[in-house]
Design a protein around this motif. Structure first.
Motif, PDB file in Angstrom:
ATOM      1  N   ASP A   1      12.029   6.405  -0.228  1.00  0.00           N
ATOM      2  CA  ASP A   1      11.580   6.872   0.694  1.00  0.00           C
ATOM      3  C   ASP A   1      11.399   6.158   1.877  1.00  0.00           C
ATOM      4  O   ASP A   1      10.784   5.559   2.609  1.00  0.00           O
ATOM      5  N   LEU A   2      10.882   4.600   0.851  1.00  0.00           N
ATOM      6  CA  LEU A   2      10.965   3.886   1.705  1.00  0.00           C
ATOM      7  C   LEU A   2      11.948   2.718   2.707  1.00  0.00           C
ATOM      8  O   LEU A   2      12.123   1.860   2.856  1.00  0.00           O
ATOM      9  N   GLY A   3      13.601   3.282   1.520  1.00  0.00           N
ATOM     10  CA  GLY A   3      14.485   2.322   2.245  1.00  0.00           C
ATOM     11  C   GLY A   3      14.450   1.235   2.033  1.00  0.00           C
ATOM     12  O   GLY A   3      14.905   0.460   3.003  1.00  0.00           O
ATOM     13  N   VAL A   4      14.421   0.652   1.012  1.00  0.00           N
ATOM     14  CA  VAL A   4      14.575  -0.457   0.238  1.00  0.00           C
ATOM     15  C   VAL A   4      15.282  -0.564  -1.599  1.00  0.00           C
ATOM     16  O   VAL A   4      15.577   1.005  -1.591  1.00  0.00           O
ATOM     17  N   THR A   5      15.784  -0.865  -1.874  1.00  0.00           N
ATOM     18  CA  THR A   5      15.835  -0.736  -2.582  1.00  0.00           C
ATOM     19  C   THR A   5      15.255  -1.048  -4.511  1.00  0.00           C
ATOM     20  O   THR A   5      13.489  -1.197  -4.032  1.00  0.00           O
ATOM     21  N   GLY A   6      15.813  -0.703  -5.420  1.00  0.00           N
ATOM     22  CA  GLY A   6      14.804  -0.510  -6.030  1.00  0.00           C
ATOM     23  C   GLY A   6      13.847  -1.348  -6.884  1.00  0.00           C
ATOM     24  O   GLY A   6      13.188  -1.868  -7.466  1.00  0.00           O
ATOM     25  N   ASP A   7      13.950  -2.650  -6.813  1.00  0.00           N
ATOM     26  CA  ASP A   7      14.300  -4.325  -7.088  1.00  0.00           C
ATOM     27  C   ASP A   7      12.361  -4.518  -6.129  1.00  0.00           C
ATOM     28  O   ASP A   7      11.591  -4.658  -6.855  1.00  0.00           O
ATOM     29  N   GLU A   8      13.447  -3.603  -4.525  1.00  0.00           N
ATOM     30  CA  GLU A   8      12.278  -4.247  -4.161  1.00  0.00           C
ATOM     31  C   GLU A   8      11.027  -3.039  -4.389  1.00  0.00           C
ATOM     32  O   GLU A   8      10.221  -4.286  -3.598  1.00  0.00           O
ATOM     33  N   ALA A   9      11.207  -2.403  -4.803  1.00  0.00           N
ATOM     34  CA  ALA A   9      10.166  -1.138  -4.639  1.00  0.00           C
ATOM     35  C   ALA A   9       9.578  -2.253  -6.235  1.00  0.00           C
ATOM     36  O   ALA A   9       8.690  -2.001  -5.899  1.00  0.00           O
ATOM     37  N   ARG A  10       9.881  -1.884  -7.170  1.00  0.00           N
ATOM     38  CA  ARG A  10       8.948  -2.341  -8.412  1.00  0.00           C
ATOM     39  C   ARG A  10       8.265  -3.927  -8.380  1.00  0.00           C
ATOM     40  O   ARG A  10       7.478  -3.602  -8.588  1.00  0.00           O
ATOM     41  N   ARG A  11       9.025  -4.334  -7.306  1.00  0.00           N
ATOM     42  CA  ARG A  11       7.817  -5.615  -6.464  1.00  0.00           C
ATOM     43  C   ARG A  11       7.037  -5.612  -6.008  1.00  0.00           C
ATOM     44  O   ARG A  11       6.119  -5.986  -6.007  1.00  0.00           O
ATOM     45  N   ARG A  12       7.246  -4.731  -5.336  1.00  0.00           N
ATOM     46  CA  ARG A  12       5.979  -4.307  -4.767  1.00  0.00           C
ATOM     47  C   ARG A  12       5.160  -2.900  -5.087  1.00  0.00           C
ATOM     48  O   ARG A  12       3.835  -3.934  -4.951  1.00  0.00           O
ATOM     49  N   LEU A  13       4.944  -2.903  -6.219  1.00  0.00           N
ATOM     50  CA  LEU A  13       4.294  -1.542  -6.866  1.00  0.00           C
ATOM     51  C   LEU A  13       3.661  -3.099  -8.189  1.00  0.00           C
ATOM     52  O   LEU A  13       2.405  -2.446  -8.215  1.00  0.00           O
ATOM     53  N   ARG A  14       4.736  -3.554  -8.368  1.00  0.00           N
ATOM     54  CA  ARG A  14       4.460  -5.072  -9.521  1.00  0.00           C
ATOM     55  C   ARG A  14       2.752  -5.860  -8.797  1.00  0.00           C
ATOM     56  O   ARG A  14       1.716  -6.246  -8.977  1.00  0.00           O
ATOM     57  N   LEU A  15       3.230  -6.257  -7.260  1.00  0.00           N
ATOM     58  CA  LEU A  15       2.211  -7.260  -6.281  1.00  0.00           C
ATOM     59  C   LEU A  15       1.328  -5.743  -6.126  1.00  0.00           C
ATOM     60  O   LEU A  15       0.089  -6.939  -5.895  1.00  0.00           O
ATOM     61  N   GLY A  16       1.292  -5.144  -5.803  1.00  0.00           N
ATOM     62  CA  GLY A  16       0.224  -4.344  -5.571  1.00  0.00           C
ATOM     63  C   GLY A  16      -1.521  -4.082  -6.618  1.00  0.00           C
ATOM     64  O   GLY A  16      -1.974  -3.601  -6.562  1.00  0.00           O
ATOM     65  N   LEU A  17       0.044  -4.053  -8.029  1.00  0.00           N
ATOM     66  CA  LEU A  17      -1.167  -3.746  -8.861  1.00  0.00           C
ATOM     67  C   LEU A  17      -1.939  -4.956 -10.026  1.00  0.00           C
ATOM     68  O   LEU A  17      -3.294  -4.940  -9.387  1.00  0.00           O
ATOM     69  N   GLN A  18      -0.897  -5.952  -9.554  1.00  0.00           N
ATOM     70  CA  GLN A  18      -1.488  -7.678  -9.555  1.00  0.00           C
ATOM     71  C   GLN A  18      -2.946  -7.250  -8.437  1.00  0.00           C
ATOM     72  O   GLN A  18      -3.944  -7.985  -9.450  1.00  0.00           O
ATOM     73  N   LEU A  19      -2.790  -7.233  -7.433  1.00  0.00           N
ATOM     74  CA  LEU A  19      -4.006  -7.475  -6.742  1.00  0.00           C
ATOM     75  C   LEU A  19      -5.217  -6.259  -7.469  1.00  0.00           C
ATOM     76  O   LEU A  19      -6.306  -6.380  -7.168  1.00  0.00           O
ATOM     77  N   LEU A  20      -4.537  -5.018  -7.265  1.00  0.00           N
ATOM     78  CA  LEU A  20      -5.036  -4.104  -8.048  1.00  0.00           C
ATOM     79  C   LEU A  20      -6.428  -4.382  -9.134  1.00  0.00           C
ATOM     80  O   LEU A  20      -7.321  -4.828  -9.463  1.00  0.00           O
ATOM     81  N   SER A  21      -5.810  -5.108 -10.012  1.00  0.00           N
ATOM     82  CA  SER A  21      -6.396  -5.786 -11.782  1.00  0.00           C
ATOM     83  C   SER A  21      -6.994  -6.559 -11.358  1.00  0.00           C
ATOM     84  O   SER A  21      -8.174  -6.710 -12.048  1.00  0.00           O
ATOM     85  N   THR A  22      -7.399  -7.285 -10.182  1.00  0.00           N
ATOM     86  CA  THR A  22      -8.696  -8.282  -9.630  1.00  0.00           C
ATOM     87  C   THR A  22      -9.439  -7.707  -9.534  1.00  0.00           C
ATOM     88  O   THR A  22     -10.934  -8.126  -9.432  1.00  0.00           O
TER      89      THR A  22
ATOM     90  N   ARG B   1       0.755  -0.695  -0.274  1.00  0.00           N
ATOM     91  CA  ARG B   1      -0.142  -0.217   0.161  1.00  0.00           C
ATOM     92  C   ARG B   1       0.805   1.072   0.226  1.00  0.00           C
ATOM     93  O   ARG B   1       0.564   2.053  -0.645  1.00  0.00           O
ATOM     94  N   ALA B   2       1.902   1.217   0.753  1.00  0.00           N
ATOM     95  CA  ALA B   2       2.512   1.899   1.013  1.00  0.00           C
ATOM     96  C   ALA B   2       3.391   2.479  -0.173  1.00  0.00           C
ATOM     97  O   ALA B   2       3.816   4.039  -0.838  1.00  0.00           O
ATOM     98  N   ALA B   3       3.606   1.901  -0.720  1.00  0.00           N
ATOM     99  CA  ALA B   3       4.293   1.458  -2.424  1.00  0.00           C
ATOM    100  C   ALA B   3       3.206   2.155  -3.181  1.00  0.00           C
ATOM    101  O   ALA B   3       4.440   3.284  -3.917  1.00  0.00           O
TER     102      ALA B   3
ATOM    103  N   TYR C   1       9.707   4.678  -9.321  1.00  0.00           N
ATOM    104  CA  TYR C   1      10.036   3.506  -8.203  1.00  0.00           C
ATOM    105  C   TYR C   1      11.279   3.863  -7.287  1.00  0.00           C
ATOM    106  O   TYR C   1      11.621   3.451  -6.185  1.00  0.00           O
ATOM    107  N   ARG C   2      12.516   4.600  -7.891  1.00  0.00           N
ATOM    108  CA  ARG C   2      13.565   5.211  -7.371  1.00  0.00           C
ATOM    109  C   ARG C   2      13.479   5.938  -6.453  1.00  0.00           C
ATOM    110  O   ARG C   2      13.466   5.819  -5.380  1.00  0.00           O
ATOM    111  N   GLN C   3      12.538   7.461  -6.549  1.00  0.00           N
ATOM    112  CA  GLN C   3      12.085   7.716  -5.519  1.00  0.00           C
ATOM    113  C   GLN C   3      11.473   7.405  -4.478  1.00  0.00           C
ATOM    114  O   GLN C   3      11.750   6.844  -3.196  1.00  0.00           O
ATOM    115  N   ALA C   4      10.247   5.933  -4.656  1.00  0.00           N
ATOM    116  CA  ALA C   4       9.585   5.099  -3.685  1.00  0.00           C
ATOM    117  C   ALA C   4      10.678   4.201  -2.929  1.00  0.00           C
ATOM    118  O   ALA C   4      10.139   4.231  -1.677  1.00  0.00           O
ATOM    119  N   ALA C   5      11.725   3.924  -3.494  1.00  0.00           N
ATOM    120  CA  ALA C   5      12.649   3.649  -3.140  1.00  0.00           C
ATOM    121  C   ALA C   5      13.392   4.013  -2.194  1.00  0.00           C
ATOM    122  O   ALA C   5      13.769   3.765  -0.771  1.00  0.00           O
TER     123      ALA C   5
END
Length: 193
Positions: A154-175, A135-137, A148-152
């Motif tokens: 702000d969240l204190g995570v890697t760019g890959d982790e920020a992209r993963r969180r965004l992708r998972l969040g969007l996959q959930l929303l797509s349902t 949700r935060a991502a 995603y770089r700025q989000a990473a």
């Protein structure tokens, strides 16, 4: 992660409601009133109607605690489903009669409105229910317009982790658009209130 309404809490709440404990209704209201009202308002786009649906949903829960079956999901999801059903009923009843010229077009437009409102309410519910890191991502990317770089950062995570969180969040929303029709109910939840 701590869930909003663990199954044990759900069963105890149902038992307390079945015994007629007014304090249980107050606790349930405190926990889910914002969910019910915001979902109804999102679907109906009318504050007074959302207030009425909120009263009707909690009235139904108070009078029919046995209608909840923990085997079919959390109390939160049951209350959200009751809200959805009641909001759809209100949308359809507000449409008026289905006779006369243009009735088919009105019925079709109503069904489109119900589907749009259902998808929007489902998206709201998904966002509210998803794990806080996802949700935060999403909030950083789509509300605060961070890449995603700025989000990473702000969240204190890697760019890959920020992209993963965004992708998972969007996959959930797509349902949100892939739910069953408004009239179908999960098994075990009895008649529409």
């Amino acid at each position: 992660m701590v869930k909003d309404a663990p199954p044990r809490w759900d069963r105890r709440m149902q038992q307390r409601l079945a015994r007629g404990e007014a304090a249980a209704l107050g606790e349930l209201y405190d926990r889910f009133a914002a969910l019910v009202h915001s979902q109804a308002h999102r679907m109906l786009d009318d504050e007074d109607a959302a207030d009425q649906v909120t009263r009707e949903v909690f009235g139904y829960v108070w009078e029919n605690p046995e209608a909840y079956d923990p085997k079919h999901g959390s109390m939160r999801s049951w209350v959200a489903r009751l809200t959805h059903r009641r909001s759809v009923q209100r949308l359809r009843s507000a449409d008026g009669g289905t006779d006369g010229p243009g009735a088919g077009a009105r019925a079709e437009e109503l069904e489109h409105r119900v589907l749009r409102a259902t998808a929007a309410a489902r998206a709201d519910y998904i966002v509210a229910s998803m794990p806080a890191p996802l949700r935060a991502a999403l909030e950083l990317a789509y509300v605060q317009r961070r890449d995603y770089r700025q989000a990473a950062a702000d969240l204190g995570v890697t760019g890959d982790e920020a992209r993963r969180r965004l992708r998972l969040g969007l996959q959930l929303l797509s349902t949100a658009n892939t739910r069953p029709s408004a009239d179908s109910a999960p098994p075990g939840y009895g008649p529409t209130p």
